[in-house]
Scaffold this motif. Structure first.
Motif, short mmCIF file in Angstrom:
data_model
loop_
_atom_site.label_atom_id
_atom_site.label_comp_id
_atom_site.label_asym_id
_atom_site.label_seq_id
_atom_site.Cartn_x
_atom_site.Cartn_y
_atom_site.Cartn_z
N ARG A 65 3.20 19.68 35.65
CA ARG A 65 3.31 18.54 34.73
C ARG A 65 4.74 18.39 34.23
NH1 ARG A 65 -0.60 17.96 29.43
NH2 ARG A 65 0.22 15.98 28.59
N TRP A 311 4.13 19.81 26.67
CA TRP A 311 2.81 19.39 27.13
C TRP A 311 1.72 20.30 26.56
CZ3 TRP A 311 6.72 21.17 30.29
CH2 TRP A 311 6.54 22.40 30.92
N ASP A 330 5.84 11.71 30.74
CA ASP A 330 4.62 12.42 31.12
C ASP A 330 3.75 11.50 31.97
OD1 ASP A 330 2.47 14.11 31.30
OD2 ASP A 330 1.85 13.92 29.19
#
Length: 341
Positions: A65, A311, A330
């Motif tokens: 991510r 995150w 993101d």
């Protein structure tokens, strides 16, 4: 305001990429070169192109991510995004990780290189935080061996950062002919804390930081570096780093993962880069990961080095104020579901 920035405003109008049993990411918008950019004539030759900006990163499931956010931030703020080539080093799940990258960035110029974890695992000593013991943290030691020999220069980036400036400025950093790498230096940091009393009490070891140095050694963060790969190979610097790691297995001379061997080999001998290119420490310390403010001065790159990752803190519902600056990059699909609901 160039076209790449205008296109970036359409970031929410993207497609869903999903995989059974895994995270789902959006497809990012395509970014185009400004008119003044050089043209890479043959797309088949981009891996070795001297007209390209080469970026090296590690790629793994745990930090995927973050890696996707890095890629997006690099492309979004580049004036020549079609001239950027990514070189991803990974230890496993190569095909699955490649599928993620292709699905979110179908136009991206990149290659994935396998990394032999077994070759390094026996050299890794336990450190103050288990995440620092991941074999991929040590892949930067071997970039000159892993990447194609045609490459002469690469920007190495960690997966817990974002750029808010054109990476070409960092890539074009002036590096003297007798210097191998460039990075922001922090000479106000207490350099002695990076090594154990055993190291400092042994004159034959501590003198290493006093000889053959261009200037007094200072701390630098290895998450953002410009590396001259050909000079690295010629100087056999991988071997020099490994020698310190081998010594660490016999005598504990440091505590902090892959960083200290770099300091032992390069500190005092690097080309300095403006601090704006590594506003580091936003993840707090290595124990609690508390919130931190930006360092004084302009910002081109924000780096969540330390325990706290944006995150993770966002998912836990306990974000730090600066984590909001990471959110626009993101691409995780579930985040967009929350926004739309």
């Amino acid at each position: 305001m160039h076209s790449t920035y205008l296109l970036s405003l359409t970031i929410l109008a993207v497609f869903t990429v999903s995989f059974a049993g895994g995270e789902r990411f959006k497809e990012a918008p395509k970014f185009f070169n400004s008119p003044e950019c050089l043209t890479i004539e043959n797309d088949d030759d981009f891996v070795c192109s001297d007209k390209a900006i080469h970026v090296a990163m590690t790629l793994d499931a745990a930090y995927l991510r973050g890696s996707m956010a890095v890629i997006l931030s690099v492309l979004q703020h580049s004036s020549c995004p079609q001239n950027i080539v990514f070189h991803f080093v990974t230890s496993k799940q190569t095909h699955r990780l490649q599928t993620y990258v292709v699905s979110s960035f179908p136009y991206l110029k990149f290659r994935i290189y396998p990394y032999d974890v077994a070759a390094i695992s026996g050299l890794i000593s336990t450190s103050i935080r288990s995440a620092l013991d991941s074999p991929l943290n040590y892949a930067r030691n071997y970039l000159a061996d892993i990447l194609p020999t045609c490459l002469s220069r690469v920007v190495y980036l960690d997966s817990d950062l974002i750029l808010v400036d054109d990476i070409s400025k960092l890539f074009s950093t002036h590096i003297p002919t007798d210097v191998v790498l460039a990075a922001p230096e922090y000479c106000n940091a207490n350099f002695t804390t990076y090594f154990t009393p055993t190291f400092w009490s042994n004159p034959s070891l501590s003198i290493t930081l006093s000889i053959n140095r261009r200037r007094p050694p200072c701390y630098f963060n290895t998450g953002v570096m410009v590396i001259e790969l050909k000079k690295w190979r010629e100087g056999d610097y991988t071997r020099k780093i490994i020698e310190w790691m081998e010594l660490q297995k016999r005598i504990r001379i440091y505590e902090l993962g892959s960083l200290p061997p770099f300091l032992l080999v390069f500190a005092g001998n690097i080309a300095p880069v403006d601090h704006r290119w590594n506003q580091h420490g936003l993840g707090g310390d290595n124990f609690r990961g508390l919130c931190r403010d930006l360092h004084p001065g302009p910002v081109s790159l924000l780096h969540w080095s330390g325990k706290g990752k944006p995150w993770v803190r966002l998912d836990d519902g306990r974000p730090c104020p600066l984590d909001a600056l990471w959110v626009p990059y993101d691409l995780l699909e579930s985040r967009f579901d929350l926004i739309e609901s």
